[in-house]
Design a protein around this motif. Structure first.
Motif, short mmCIF file in Angstrom:
data_model
loop_
_atom_site.label_atom_id
_atom_site.label_comp_id
_atom_site.label_asym_id
_atom_site.label_seq_id
_atom_site.Cartn_x
_atom_site.Cartn_y
_atom_site.Cartn_z
N TRP A 145 34.98 1.69 -0.39
CA TRP A 145 33.52 1.51 -0.03
C TRP A 145 33.31 0.15 0.78
CZ3 TRP A 145 35.11 3.65 -4.57
CH2 TRP A 145 35.01 5.04 -4.40
N ILE A 146 33.88 -0.95 0.21
CA ILE A 146 33.85 -2.53 0.71
C ILE A 146 34.69 -2.20 1.92
CG2 ILE A 146 34.47 -4.72 0.19
CD1 ILE A 146 33.65 -4.35 -2.50
N ALA A 147 35.68 -1.73 1.95
CA ALA A 147 37.05 -1.62 3.12
C ALA A 147 36.17 -0.77 4.09
CB ALA A 147 38.21 -1.06 2.74
N GLU A 148 35.49 0.11 4.10
CA GLU A 148 34.80 0.66 5.02
C GLU A 148 33.83 -0.09 5.72
OE1 GLU A 148 32.16 4.77 5.75
OE2 GLU A 148 33.20 4.53 4.04
N ASN A 149 33.04 -1.03 5.03
CA ASN A 149 32.04 -1.71 5.47
C ASN A 149 32.93 -2.96 6.47
OD1 ASN A 149 29.68 -0.66 4.80
ND2 ASN A 149 29.96 -1.66 2.73
N LYS A 150 33.90 -3.12 6.00
CA LYS A 150 34.80 -4.42 6.73
C LYS A 150 35.15 -3.63 7.95
CE LYS A 150 35.80 -7.67 5.10
NZ LYS A 150 35.38 -9.20 5.23
N THR A 151 35.40 -2.60 8.22
CA THR A 151 35.91 -1.94 9.50
C THR A 151 34.65 -2.08 10.52
OG1 THR A 151 35.19 0.26 9.02
CG2 THR A 151 37.42 -0.17 8.29
N LYS A 152 33.40 -2.11 9.98
CA LYS A 152 32.30 -2.06 11.03
C LYS A 152 32.16 -3.63 11.53
CE LYS A 152 29.70 1.31 8.37
NZ LYS A 152 28.67 1.81 7.53
N GLU A 153 32.54 -4.64 10.39
CA GLU A 153 32.51 -5.86 10.87
C GLU A 153 33.42 -6.14 11.96
OE1 GLU A 153 33.02 -8.74 7.66
OE2 GLU A 153 31.49 -7.74 6.63
N HIS A 154 34.85 -5.61 11.76
CA HIS A 154 35.94 -5.70 12.65
C HIS A 154 35.62 -5.32 13.84
CE1 HIS A 154 38.66 -6.93 9.08
NE2 HIS A 154 37.90 -8.04 9.63
N ALA A 155 35.16 -4.08 14.07
CA ALA A 155 34.70 -2.96 15.16
C ALA A 155 33.68 -4.10 16.15
CB ALA A 155 34.16 -2.03 14.77
N GLU A 156 32.52 -4.51 15.45
CA GLU A 156 31.69 -5.37 15.95
C GLU A 156 32.40 -6.77 16.64
OE1 GLU A 156 28.87 -6.64 13.20
OE2 GLU A 156 28.07 -4.79 13.10
N ASN A 157 33.21 -7.38 15.98
CA ASN A 157 34.21 -8.44 16.40
C ASN A 157 35.14 -8.10 17.77
OD1 ASN A 157 37.04 -10.24 16.05
ND2 ASN A 157 35.19 -11.54 15.48
N PHE A 158 35.85 -6.98 17.46
CA PHE A 158 36.40 -6.63 18.56
C PHE A 158 35.79 -6.18 19.95
CE2 PHE A 158 39.11 -3.23 20.76
CZ PHE A 158 40.30 -4.04 20.97
N HIS A 159 34.68 -5.75 19.72
CA HIS A 159 33.75 -5.39 20.73
C HIS A 159 33.19 -6.68 21.33
CE1 HIS A 159 29.86 -4.32 22.97
NE2 HIS A 159 30.61 -3.27 23.04
N TRP A 160 32.86 -7.65 20.56
CA TRP A 160 32.55 -9.09 21.15
C TRP A 160 33.42 -9.64 21.80
CZ3 TRP A 160 34.13 -13.89 19.28
CH2 TRP A 160 33.00 -15.10 19.74
N HIS A 161 34.71 -9.53 21.13
CA HIS A 161 36.08 -10.27 22.10
C HIS A 161 36.06 -9.59 23.36
CE1 HIS A 161 37.54 -13.39 19.58
NE2 HIS A 161 37.30 -12.64 18.49
N ARG A 162 35.98 -8.12 23.52
CA ARG A 162 35.90 -7.49 24.63
C ARG A 162 34.98 -7.86 25.62
NH1 ARG A 162 39.63 -7.23 21.93
NH2 ARG A 162 40.30 -8.84 23.25
N GLU A 163 33.71 -7.79 25.17
CA GLU A 163 32.72 -8.24 26.21
C GLU A 163 32.99 -9.70 26.88
OE1 GLU A 163 27.89 -8.65 26.44
OE2 GLU A 163 28.91 -7.87 24.60
N LEU A 164 33.46 -10.67 25.91
CA LEU A 164 33.85 -12.00 26.37
C LEU A 164 34.91 -12.03 27.38
CD1 LEU A 164 33.52 -14.21 23.20
CD2 LEU A 164 32.06 -14.06 25.17
N GLN A 165 35.88 -11.03 27.34
CA GLN A 165 36.91 -10.96 27.88
C GLN A 165 36.47 -10.35 29.38
OE1 GLN A 165 40.25 -8.52 26.55
NE2 GLN A 165 41.76 -9.14 27.63
#
Length: 528
Positions: A312-332
């Motif tokens: 359940w903690i790991a599942e929440n971590k995927t949300k953080e990482h998806a947000e981070n990946f999206h942020w990096h793509r937007e900057l890119q």
């Protein structure tokens, strides 16, 4: 306003493995693990996104050997038994861990996961994983592409062009058999390209293929927009090249998301950790310990010390990482947009097994990434065909010979540890060409059967998986044995033809065991 287009692409592939003489065969579990940990988790989440009305676009190969195995009644019967055995193990683990505040909830989690997997397999998929791919393929949210017929390493096979043509032609036919229409695109086996391959792809109706970055950056002429727009080959087939930054963020276990300490540790498994007598019914019958899928520890850190996993903690971590990946793509995309006269594109190709098998939380990350895209609406996921529809005019570049293997070229598949393969493959191809011409007009159905099985044995020997596994040292003994088996079978069948003495019992067995591509005829080797 859309700043950029994201093109996520998965490569779903396993070599054809079928051993009907054995009730339980170790290498068949490659398929069962992939279905349970990768293909079904992905399809379940795509179904969830569909129910949430979340827009998504994904491209995936389903290679011909994988499609053939997923449609094989013998293998699927074994897969059902695999699920039932793991549900039984889950029930035992619930009892064994009773009173353990960390592992008892995990035992429930895994038992329930196997139950849900079985329900999805028998329910939505109606006992055939391909039904899930077809569902999304036909509603337009998933682009399914093909690969080489048996994932043959095309540059090295090209010394006999019939081998390459046959690999592509059978791949197109297999795709049409399993999915009801011809493929638009192809994941070249190992993303390996050589000069002139595009001509064959064009003739077979392939509209696009995937390559690694240096295929375009070292192309002739150099791709002006790098990997951020597709290019056309001289024959008009589009090449989509991998973006290294977005790829590394996801696949790297050291620098990417999968290495996060909260995620599940792949290597700690009760198949290795528990008492032998207890776990014996759930590992290989000869006593070899194997992964069971019951993994109770998280990565924790770089040492051997591992703490209990919390999904359940790991599942929440995927949300953080998806947000981070999206942020990096937007900057890119913000940066790329200042350099180009069109909306840029980022292609992110991965092995499908990364999502769920190696990185247990990977399918949930992908699902959350599509939710992020749908929420912010500053970028859009598209398929290669959708991008070409928006931008039909592109630079013409002759891609550089390349692969996505270590060092970027061919040496993973041709080196001192596996080079002995190719003298056999090349000789077999020449013999196949000779016999196909000699017997092209034969009306003898028995001769045709033997020659067609010879072609199957050649195709199975050509699989790049065997050379790759010899190089990595993973399942190398099995890979050597499989290669020698198909060479031996080919020569045995050739002896039946040359000696005019067909062993029908032997032919029947080979047709049953190595049953790939029941629709082919040996003549395709010189007509494709």
């Amino acid at each position: 306003m859309i700043k950029g287009y994201w093109v996520p692409i998965l490569h779903s592939h396993l070599p054809f493995v079928k051993h009907p003489k054995y009730e339980n065969f170790l290498e068949e579990h490659w398929l069962f693990e992939a279905i349970t940990e990768c293909y079904i988790p992905l399809l379940r989440r795509l179904k969830k996104l569909e129910e949430e009305n979340v827009h998504f676009r994904l491209t995936t190969s389903v290679t011909p050997p994988l499609a053939e195995m997923l449609s094989d009644e013998h293998l699927m019967k074994k897969y059902r038994k695999y699920l039932d055995t793991h549900i039984e193990l889950g029930n035992k683990e619930i009892e064994r861990t009773r009173g353990d505040e960390y592992f008892h909830p995990l035992a429930h989690f895994y038992r329930d996961l196997f139950v849900q997997t079985k329900e999805f397999f028998e329910g939505f998929l109606a006992g055939n994983v391909l039904n899930g791919y077809k569902h999304f393929y036909y509603n337009g949210s998933l682009e399914v592409i093909t690969c080489g017929a048996t994932h043959g390493y095309l540059p090295i096979l090209s010394v006999n062009e019939h081998s390459v043509r046959t690999q592509i032609e059978i791949a197109v036919q297999a795709h049409e058999k399993h999915f009801g229409k011809k493929p638009n695109g192809i994941w070249l086996p190992e993303c390996a390209y050589y000069d002139g391959l595009d001509k064959i792809l064009n003739e077979k109706g392939i509209k696009f293929f995937i390559v690694d970055s240096h295929a375009l950056t070292y192309g002739r002429p150099t791709a002006l927009n790098g990997v951020y727009t597709p290019t056309y080959t001289p024959t008009g087939v589009a090449a989509f090249a991998r973006d290294a930054l977005s790829s590394k963020q996801v696949w790297s276990s050291k620098e990417g998301y999968p290495g996060d300490f909260e995620y599940r540790d792949f290597y700690r498994d009760i198949g290795y950790d528990l008492d032998f007598d207890y776990i014996k019914p759930y590992i290989n019958p000869d006593g070899i310990r194997v992964f069971t899928g019951f993994k109770y520890h998280k990565i924790t850190g770089t040492s051997d010390y591992k703490e209990a996993y919390n999904p359940w903690i790991a599942e929440n971590k995927t949300k953080e990482h998806a947000e981070n990946f999206h942020w990096h793509r937007e900057l890119q995309f913000d940066h790329l947009g200042t350099l180009m006269n069109r909306i840029p594109m980022v292609v992110s190709p991965y092995d499908a097994e990364l999502f769920g098998h190696w990185w247990f939380e990977g399918p949930e990350f992908l699902c959350n990434m599509f939710r992020q895209i749908d929420k912010h609406k500053v970028m859009k996921a598209v398929t290669p065909m959708e991008y070409l529809g928006m931008y039909p005019k592109n630079q013409v570049v002759n891609p550089n010979p390349s692969s996505w293997g270590d060092k970027g070229y061919y040496d993973v598949w041709l080196n001192s540890g596996n080079d002995w393969i190719y003298r056999h493959l090349h000789q077999m191809a020449d013999v196949m060409e000779e016999k196909a011409k000699e017997y092209f007009h034969t009306n003898d159905k028995n001769i045709s059967r033997v020659l067609t099985q010879m072609l199957r044995e050649l195709l199975l020997a050509q699989s790049s998986d065997w050379a790759f596994l010899m190089t990595t040292g993973t399942a190398s003994e099995y890979s050597v044995n499989r290669t020698k088996e198909h060479i031996s079978n080919f020569n045995e069948l050739l002896g039946m033809i040359n000696g005019n003495n067909i062993d029908f019992d032997r032919v029947n067995y080979l047709e049953y065991k190595n049953s790939i591509f029941d629709f082919i005829d040996f003549r395709i080797f010189i007509t494709s």
